[in-house]
Design a protein around this motif. Structure first.
Motif, PDB file in Angstrom:
ATOM      1  N   MET A   1      53.611  43.240  32.256  1.00  0.00           N
ATOM      2  CA  MET A   1      53.046  42.053  31.652  1.00  0.00           C
ATOM      3  C   MET A   1      53.167  40.851  32.593  1.00  0.00           C
ATOM      4  O   MET A   1      52.247  40.052  32.679  1.00  0.00           O
ATOM      5  N   ILE A   2      54.294  40.735  33.276  1.00  0.00           N
ATOM      6  CA  ILE A   2      54.489  39.618  34.192  1.00  0.00           C
ATOM      7  C   ILE A   2      53.555  39.732  35.395  1.00  0.00           C
ATOM      8  O   ILE A   2      53.109  38.722  35.941  1.00  0.00           O
ATOM      9  N   ASN A   3      53.233  40.975  35.793  1.00  0.00           N
ATOM     10  CA  ASN A   3      52.312  41.181  36.913  1.00  0.00           C
ATOM     11  C   ASN A   3      50.924  40.655  36.577  1.00  0.00           C
ATOM     12  O   ASN A   3      50.260  40.057  37.428  1.00  0.00           O
ATOM     13  N   VAL A   4      50.488  40.875  35.367  1.00  0.00           N
ATOM     14  CA  VAL A   4      49.179  40.399  34.942  1.00  0.00           C
ATOM     15  C   VAL A   4      49.157  38.873  34.913  1.00  0.00           C
ATOM     16  O   VAL A   4      48.189  38.236  35.341  1.00  0.00           O
ATOM     17  N   LEU A   5      50.225  38.273  34.446  1.00  0.00           N
ATOM     18  CA  LEU A   5      50.316  36.825  34.391  1.00  0.00           C
ATOM     19  C   LEU A   5      50.290  36.214  35.791  1.00  0.00           C
ATOM     20  O   LEU A   5      49.586  35.225  36.040  1.00  0.00           O
ATOM     21  N   ILE A   6      51.031  36.801  36.714  1.00  0.00           N
ATOM     22  CA  ILE A   6      51.038  36.327  38.100  1.00  0.00           C
ATOM     23  C   ILE A   6      49.655  36.489  38.720  1.00  0.00           C
ATOM     24  O   ILE A   6      49.156  35.598  39.418  1.00  0.00           O
ATOM     25  N   PHE A   7      49.001  37.601  38.435  1.00  0.00           N
ATOM     26  CA  PHE A   7      47.657  37.852  38.955  1.00  0.00           C
ATOM     27  C   PHE A   7      46.669  36.803  38.433  1.00  0.00           C
ATOM     28  O   PHE A   7      45.859  36.269  39.190  1.00  0.00           O
ATOM     29  N   ILE A   8      46.738  36.480  37.169  1.00  0.00           N
ATOM     30  CA  ILE A   8      45.831  35.492  36.581  1.00  0.00           C
ATOM     31  C   ILE A   8      46.074  34.113  37.187  1.00  0.00           C
ATOM     32  O   ILE A   8      45.130  33.375  37.483  1.00  0.00           O
ATOM     33  N   VAL A   9      47.342  33.754  37.384  1.00  0.00           N
ATOM     34  CA  VAL A   9      47.654  32.456  37.992  1.00  0.00           C
ATOM     35  C   VAL A   9      47.132  32.394  39.422  1.00  0.00           C
ATOM     36  O   VAL A   9      46.499  31.399  39.825  1.00  0.00           O
ATOM     37  N   LEU A  10      47.359  33.429  40.210  1.00  0.00           N
ATOM     38  CA  LEU A  10      46.873  33.461  41.589  1.00  0.00           C
ATOM     39  C   LEU A  10      45.353  33.475  41.650  1.00  0.00           C
ATOM     40  O   LEU A  10      44.741  32.826  42.513  1.00  0.00           O
ATOM     41  N   LEU A  11      44.713  34.188  40.746  1.00  0.00           N
ATOM     42  CA  LEU A  11      43.260  34.222  40.689  1.00  0.00           C
ATOM     43  C   LEU A  11      42.690  32.851  40.330  1.00  0.00           C
ATOM     44  O   LEU A  11      41.688  32.412  40.911  1.00  0.00           O
ATOM     45  N   THR A  12      43.344  32.142  39.444  1.00  0.00           N
ATOM     46  CA  THR A  12      42.914  30.798  39.073  1.00  0.00           C
ATOM     47  C   THR A  12      43.057  29.839  40.247  1.00  0.00           C
ATOM     48  O   THR A  12      42.168  29.013  40.508  1.00  0.00           O
ATOM     49  N   ILE A  13      44.151  29.931  40.969  1.00  0.00           N
ATOM     50  CA  ILE A  13      44.358  29.084  42.145  1.00  0.00           C
ATOM     51  C   ILE A  13      43.310  29.381  43.207  1.00  0.00           C
ATOM     52  O   ILE A  13      42.735  28.461  43.806  1.00  0.00           O
ATOM     53  N   ALA A  14      43.039  30.670  43.451  1.00  0.00           N
ATOM     54  CA  ALA A  14      42.028  31.049  44.442  1.00  0.00           C
ATOM     55  C   ALA A  14      40.642  30.552  44.032  1.00  0.00           C
ATOM     56  O   ALA A  14      39.879  30.055  44.862  1.00  0.00           O
ATOM     57  N   ALA A  15      40.309  30.655  42.757  1.00  0.00           N
ATOM     58  CA  ALA A  15      39.015  30.180  42.278  1.00  0.00           C
ATOM     59  C   ALA A  15      38.896  28.677  42.436  1.00  0.00           C
ATOM     60  O   ALA A  15      37.831  28.160  42.809  1.00  0.00           O
ATOM     61  N   ALA A  16      39.968  27.949  42.184  1.00  0.00           N
ATOM     62  CA  ALA A  16      39.947  26.491  42.339  1.00  0.00           C
ATOM     63  C   ALA A  16      39.739  26.105  43.802  1.00  0.00           C
ATOM     64  O   ALA A  16      38.979  25.170  44.103  1.00  0.00           O
ATOM     65  N   ILE A  17      40.382  26.812  44.709  1.00  0.00           N
ATOM     66  CA  ILE A  17      40.227  26.531  46.139  1.00  0.00           C
ATOM     67  C   ILE A  17      38.801  26.827  46.588  1.00  0.00           C
ATOM     68  O   ILE A  17      38.187  26.029  47.314  1.00  0.00           O
ATOM     69  N   VAL A  18      38.254  27.943  46.152  1.00  0.00           N
ATOM     70  CA  VAL A  18      36.882  28.304  46.523  1.00  0.00           C
ATOM     71  C   VAL A  18      35.892  27.268  45.980  1.00  0.00           C
ATOM     72  O   VAL A  18      34.970  26.849  46.677  1.00  0.00           O
ATOM     73  N   LEU A  19      36.068  26.843  44.742  1.00  0.00           N
ATOM     74  CA  LEU A  19      35.180  25.838  44.166  1.00  0.00           C
ATOM     75  C   LEU A  19      35.273  24.506  44.904  1.00  0.00           C
ATOM     76  O   LEU A  19      34.261  23.852  45.158  1.00  0.00           O
ATOM     77  N   LYS A  20      36.479  24.111  45.262  1.00  0.00           N
ATOM     78  CA  LYS A  20      36.659  22.851  45.978  1.00  0.00           C
ATOM     79  C   LYS A  20      35.981  22.905  47.347  1.00  0.00           C
ATOM     80  O   LYS A  20      35.289  21.961  47.737  1.00  0.00           O
TER      81      LYS A  20
END
Length: 78
Positions: A1-20
């Motif tokens: 469960m913690i792996n999925v949460l870490i993955f979602i957080v990292l994916l959100t950060i990566a998406a924010a960087i790509v959008l910026k």
């Protein structure tokens, strides 16, 4: 469960960087296109160049910006 949460957080950060980065590149391209169109308009108004504003010329300047203006000027003098 913690792996999925870490993955979602990292994916959100990566998406924010790509959008910026995408928006910063689009902003630069828009400014370059606006400056190119204004430059071509001034050159046509002053009589330095006589480049008609057809759709293809408009697209060349919009995509190429200032370099597109120089390309059209070079091609118009050939």
């Amino acid at each position: 469960m913690i792996n999925v949460l870490i993955f979602i957080v990292l994916l959100t950060i990566a998406a924010a960087i790509v959008l910026k980065l995408t928006f910063s590149v689009l902003k630069w391209m828009a400014m370059n296109a606006i400056v190119g169109l204004i430059l071509l308009g001034i050159l046509n108004y002053l009589g330095i160049a006589h480049v008609e504003m057809s759709l293809i010329n408009f697209l060349i300047v919009a995509v190429g910006g200032i370099l597109g203006v120089f390309l059209l000027l070079f091609l118009s003098y050939l």
